[in-house]
Design a protein around this motif. Structure first.
Motif, short mmCIF file in Angstrom:
data_model
loop_
_atom_site.label_atom_id
_atom_site.label_comp_id
_atom_site.label_asym_id
_atom_site.label_seq_id
_atom_site.Cartn_x
_atom_site.Cartn_y
_atom_site.Cartn_z
N MET A 57 0.36 -0.64 -0.20
CA MET A 57 0.37 0.00 -0.07
C MET A 57 0.85 1.10 0.51
O MET A 57 1.61 1.38 1.01
N SER A 58 0.24 2.05 -0.60
CA SER A 58 1.23 3.46 -0.75
C SER A 58 1.14 4.41 -0.13
O SER A 58 0.17 4.25 0.55
N ALA A 59 2.01 4.70 0.54
CA ALA A 59 2.13 6.35 1.28
C ALA A 59 0.84 7.48 0.67
O ALA A 59 1.08 7.77 -0.67
N PRO A 60 0.57 7.67 2.01
CA PRO A 60 -0.56 8.91 1.25
C PRO A 60 0.39 10.26 0.94
O PRO A 60 1.28 10.24 1.18
N GLU A 61 -0.61 10.90 -0.57
CA GLU A 61 0.53 11.94 -0.54
C GLU A 61 1.39 12.82 1.14
O GLU A 61 0.27 13.68 1.45
N LEU A 62 2.07 13.30 0.55
CA LEU A 62 2.80 13.96 0.87
C LEU A 62 2.30 15.83 1.34
O LEU A 62 2.02 16.44 0.20
N ARG A 63 1.16 16.31 1.89
CA ARG A 63 1.06 17.42 2.57
C ARG A 63 0.96 18.05 3.60
O ARG A 63 0.59 17.97 4.48
N PHE A 64 1.92 19.25 3.64
CA PHE A 64 2.46 20.33 5.10
C PHE A 64 1.27 21.00 5.17
O PHE A 64 1.44 22.01 3.81
N ASP A 65 0.60 20.54 5.77
CA ASP A 65 -1.16 22.16 6.24
C ASP A 65 -0.80 22.81 7.97
O ASP A 65 -0.94 21.93 8.94
N PRO A 66 0.06 23.52 7.83
CA PRO A 66 -0.17 23.81 9.16
C PRO A 66 -0.72 24.39 10.23
O PRO A 66 -0.96 24.68 11.33
N VAL A 67 -2.34 24.42 9.49
CA VAL A 67 -3.23 24.72 10.13
C VAL A 67 -4.73 23.47 9.87
O VAL A 67 -5.68 23.46 10.91
N MET A 91 8.56 15.47 5.39
CA MET A 91 9.58 16.15 4.70
C MET A 91 10.39 16.15 4.67
O MET A 91 11.40 16.59 3.36
N ARG A 92 11.25 15.67 5.57
CA ARG A 92 12.97 15.80 6.07
C ARG A 92 14.05 14.75 4.78
O ARG A 92 14.50 15.22 4.05
N ASP A 93 12.58 13.94 4.49
CA ASP A 93 12.86 12.72 3.56
C ASP A 93 12.75 12.42 2.28
O ASP A 93 13.80 12.36 1.25
N GLU A 94 11.24 13.41 1.56
CA GLU A 94 11.47 12.64 0.82
C GLU A 94 10.39 14.41 0.06
O GLU A 94 10.89 14.58 -1.21
N ALA A 95 10.91 15.40 0.85
CA ALA A 95 10.90 17.37 0.12
C ALA A 95 11.35 17.78 0.67
O ALA A 95 10.84 18.57 1.36
#
Length: 400
Positions: free
Chosen positions: A1-11, A26-30
């Motif tokens: 199963m693939s990981a969910p899309e990487l999304r940084f949402d500060p709220v 984020m450190r590893d992928e983007a």
């Protein structure tokens, strides 16, 4: 199963609940993360965040320190944290005088007195570490230094909390948060005018008497709005940091009782414990900067004219900088990398030494007051705030 899309949402609710999982991805992928929808960048690796914090020529503070502020064309209110050199240097040298080592040590007696006062009021069978202890005492210290009369000191804390609050999904200030900031500004402005009429031995009176170089090179006095802004900022930073750090400390030591036992056995480890808390659960999660020109960090390049999140809390757990960075260890080698918990570069926290002293004294008294304790995990409640992380409620019972 693939990981969910990487999304940084500060709220987002997930971010407020646990930011460290998204930081790791984020450190590893983007390492240079880009959000297309909101058109911002984010840095999470220690080398990148430290480089950006030191590069004020590319990463400007002049537009604010959070996303909503930075995106506003009119810019933020005038304050030292929203300044670049040379203006910042003049203000910083002026305010540094209030935070000399001697000035900080002169507060020790006051801090001990306040810590003992608030601890003496709590019920050991059930009390809230934040609401009953770490919330009330730090704001008393910093606002007393500023010159706020006793009857208004706790009100200043409530304005600060409300002004930083963000509901999940809300990037802009709510009407309540805006009103809290206005009320705080109006109060401090009135206090500055009172001190102009009747100076006292406090920080506001000293700022009124001070002079700094103006734009034309000639010396000038600060105006009432500038001084009110500084006083509000110091009150906010001085209260929030220690309030959140002590609350988080109690939670982390409950999760790592062997570390608490180390402190019980050897109080000389307290300064190291404070440093590890600042690294592992530091209250300041990030600062947002604006790129004045194309900006370069070890992981790559960021275009000019963009908001950039400098995620200090992510950098402080970066395994590229700290061995086993996700582990809480008060005995770790602190020479491995710069702790970014209280900033770095020209905007490192003015009151860092005061925050460390307050936290150390608070922990020392908690060791005596509750050598064994348990946290009611179901009652834990995290804050939903811009820039700041920690707990609103930490219910505790002392074990006998």
């Amino acid at each position: 199963m693939s990981a969910p899309e990487l999304r940084f949402d500060p709220v987002s609710p997930d971010y407020f609940a646990n930011p460290y999982e998204i930081y790791q991805r984020m450190r590893d992928e983007a390492p240079i993360y880009y959000d297309e929808e909101l058109d911002f960048y984010a840095l999470t690796r220690h080398a990148d965040v430290a480089a950006a914090l030191k590069d004020h020529e590319a990463f400007s503070s002049s537009r604010g320190c959070d996303l909503a502020m930075v995106r506003r064309p009119e810019g933020p209110p005038k304050s030292i944290i929203f300044m670049d050199p040379p203006e910042h240097r003049h203000m910083r040298s002026l305010l540094n005088k209030a935070f000399t080592p001697r000035a900080i040590q002169s507060q020790r007696e006051t801090i001990v007195e306040l810590v003992e006062h608030y601890l003496s009021q709590v019920d050991p069978d059930h009390f809230d570490v934040v609401q009953d202890f770490s919330g009330p005492f730090p704001v008393e210290v910093i606002t007393r230094m500023a010159g706020v009369p006793e009857e208004f000191r706790q009100q200043c804390r409530h304005w600060i909390d409300k002004g930083l609050e963000r509901a999940p999904g809300q990037i802009e200030l709510s009407e309540e948060a805006m009103q809290a900031n206005i009320d705080s500004g109006v109060y401090y402005y009135g206090l500055v005018q009172e001190r102009r009429a009747q100076p006292q031995d406090d920080m506001i009176s000293r700022l009124i008497a001070a002079e700094i170089p103006g734009d034309n090179g000639e010396m000038r006095r600060l105006d009432d709005v500038e001084i009110a802004g500084f006083a509000a900022l110091l009150g906010g930073a001085g209260a929030e940091t220690v309030t959140k750090l002590v609350g988080s400390a109690v939670v982390e030591f409950a999760r790592h009782p062997e570390q608490w036992q180390m402190l019980l056995d050897d109080r000389s480890l307290l300064p190291a414990a404070v440093e590890e808390l600042l690294r592992y659960v530091g209250p300041v999660q990030y600062n947002v900067r604006w790129t004045l020109k194309e900006a370069h960090v070890p992981s790559g390049t960021i275009p000019a004219g963009k908001p950039v999140f400098l995620l200090q809390a992510a950098a402080n757990r970066d395994p590229r900088a700290f061995d086993d960075g996700e582990k809480f260890d008060i005995t770790r080698d602190r020479t491995q990398a710069q702790n970014l918990g209280l900033g770095y570069g020209i905007h490192s926290c003015l009151g860092a030494a005061l925050a460390r002293l307050e936290t150390s004294i608070a922990l020392e008294h908690l060791l005596d007051f509750m050598p064994r304790y348990e946290v009611d995990a179901d009652g834990l409640e995290k804050v939903h705030m811009q820039n700041v992380a920690g707990y609103h409620h930490v219910p505790v019972r002392v074990l006998r």
